[in-house]
Enzyme design. Structure first.
Site, mmCIF file in Angstrom:
data_model
loop_
_atom_site.group_PDB
_atom_site.id
_atom_site.type_symbol
_atom_site.label_atom_id
_atom_site.label_comp_id
_atom_site.label_asym_id
_atom_site.label_seq_id
_atom_site.Cartn_x
_atom_site.Cartn_y
_atom_site.Cartn_z
ATOM 1 C CB CYS A 123 27.296 -2.229 15.435
ATOM 2 S SG CYS A 123 26.890 -3.542 14.369
ATOM 3 C CB CYS A 124 32.209 -0.139 14.480
ATOM 4 S SG CYS A 124 31.393 0.448 12.913
ATOM 5 C CB CYS A 205 28.444 -3.083 7.487
ATOM 6 S SG CYS A 205 29.910 -3.841 8.257
ATOM 7 C CB CYS A 208 26.235 1.434 8.302
ATOM 8 S SG CYS A 208 25.453 0.764 9.710
ATOM 9 C CB CYS A 231 34.885 1.396 11.288
ATOM 10 S SG CYS A 231 36.571 0.864 10.845
#
Length: 257
Positions: A123-124, A205, A208, A231
Site C-alpha cells: 500500500c505504501c 495515513c 495506519c 513507509c
C-alpha cells in the site's frame, strides 16, 4: 530540470557538502542546501505532519518558491489536508505540488481501498513510494525532516546523504531533538497540526496511525502491531528499501521506481 550530467560524482559532492557544513546550524544548512551548486535542483518533500512546519517555515524565509512536494495518499486525515492548506497559505509557499498515485494503478492494485489491511508495504509503495519517485525524477536532491533521535534506523544520518547515483537527500534537522523542534515552533508562533493535541505525535495515513500513550515512543502509533517502521520513501541503514515477500527489507541493489 535535474542537472545529473552536469554535476560531479554524487559521492564526492555529498562528502564535500558534509565536510563544509558539518558544524553549521540547521537553518544555515537549509540555506546552503538551497543555494550551493553542488546540490543541484532541490525540492522539499513534506507530509505536513506533526513537525513539518519547522522545515516549511525555514524554506518560506529563505526561498518561498522552492518546490514543496506533498503526497496525498487519499487516506490522510482530513485534519492533515486542512492543515496543509492553512500552512501553505500562512507561510506564503508559492509552489506546493500535491501528488497522488495514478488512478489506473489504484484501480488495478487497490480497487476497494483495503490493501493496507493485508499488505501495508504494498500500500505504501502504491500510494507513496512510486508517486514520489516519479515526482522527484526532475530533481538532484530533496530535503527531508529525518532526525537521528527518531530511532535506530535514523541514528547515524548526516546532513547530506547519497540516495541514488544521481540524487541526494538533505536532512537539515538531523541533529535536532524534540526540545529543539518545540522551541522553534514556540519562538516563531507556528501553527500546530490539530491532531498532535489529541495524542498523535507522528501522523501518517488514517488507517495506519493510532494515538500514542504517555511514555511511548512518538512513532509507536505508526503501523502499530507490525514490524514496519518506515513507509519506504527513505533508506534504512543506508540501503534502499525494497519489498520482498510482502515485507520491508533493506537491499544493496540500486533503488528503482
Amino acid at each position: 530540470m535535474a542537472r545529473h550530467g552536469m554535476l560531479p560524482d554524487i559521492t564526492t559532492r555529498v562528502a564535500g557538502l558534509n565536510d563544509r557544513y558539518r558544524h553549521h546550524a540547521a537553518v544555515a544548512v537549509m540555506e546552503k542546501a538551497l543555494k550551493d551548486p553542488d546540490t543541484g535542483e532541490v525540492a522539499l518533500v513534506s507530509s505536513f505532519g506533526a513537525e513539518s512546519v519547522v522545515l516549511l517555515h525555514m524554506v518560506s524565509l529563505i526561498a518561498p518558491g522552492t518546490p514543496v512536494i506533498f503526497i496525498d495518499t487519499l487516506m490522510l486525515f482530513q485534519e492533515t489536508l486542512d492543515y496543509q492548506r492553512e500552512v501553505s497559505r500562512q507561510l506564503g509557499l508559492t509552489d506546493v505540488r500535491t501528488i497522488t498515485a495514478a488512478q489506473a494503478m489504484l484501480d488495478l492494485e487497490d480497487p476497494d481501498g483495503t490493501l493496507h489491511q493485508f499488505n501495508q508495504d504494498a500500500c505504501c509503495a502504491l500510494r507513496k513510494t512510486v508517486p514520489l519517485e516519479q515526482a522527484l525524477s526532475g530533481f538532484d536532491a530533496w530535503i527531508t525532516g529525518r532526525k537521528r533521535y527518531q530511532g535506530q534506523t535514523r541514528a547515524t544520518i548526516d546532513f547530506f546523504e547519497v540516495e541514488t547515483p544521481t540524487r541526494m537527500k538533505i536532512n537539515p534537522l538531523a541533529h535536532w531533538g524534540r526540545e529543539d523542534l518545540e522551541e522553534y515552533m514556540v519562538q516563531n508562533r507556528l501553527p500546530r497540526h490539530p491532531l498532535v493535541a489529541q495524542g498523535y505525535p507522528s501522523i501518517g495515513c488514517a488507517p495506519c496511525t493510532s494515538k500514542v500513550a504517555p511514555g511511548e515512543d512518538p512513532r509507536a502509533g505508526r503501523w502499530r502491531g507490525s514490524q514496519k517502521t518506515e513507509c519506504g520513501i527513505h533508506f534504512i541503514g543506508g540501503k534502499a528499501v525494497r519489498l520482498k515477500n510482502g515485507t520491508q527489507e533493506p537491499d544493496n541493489k540500486e533503488k528503482v521506481a
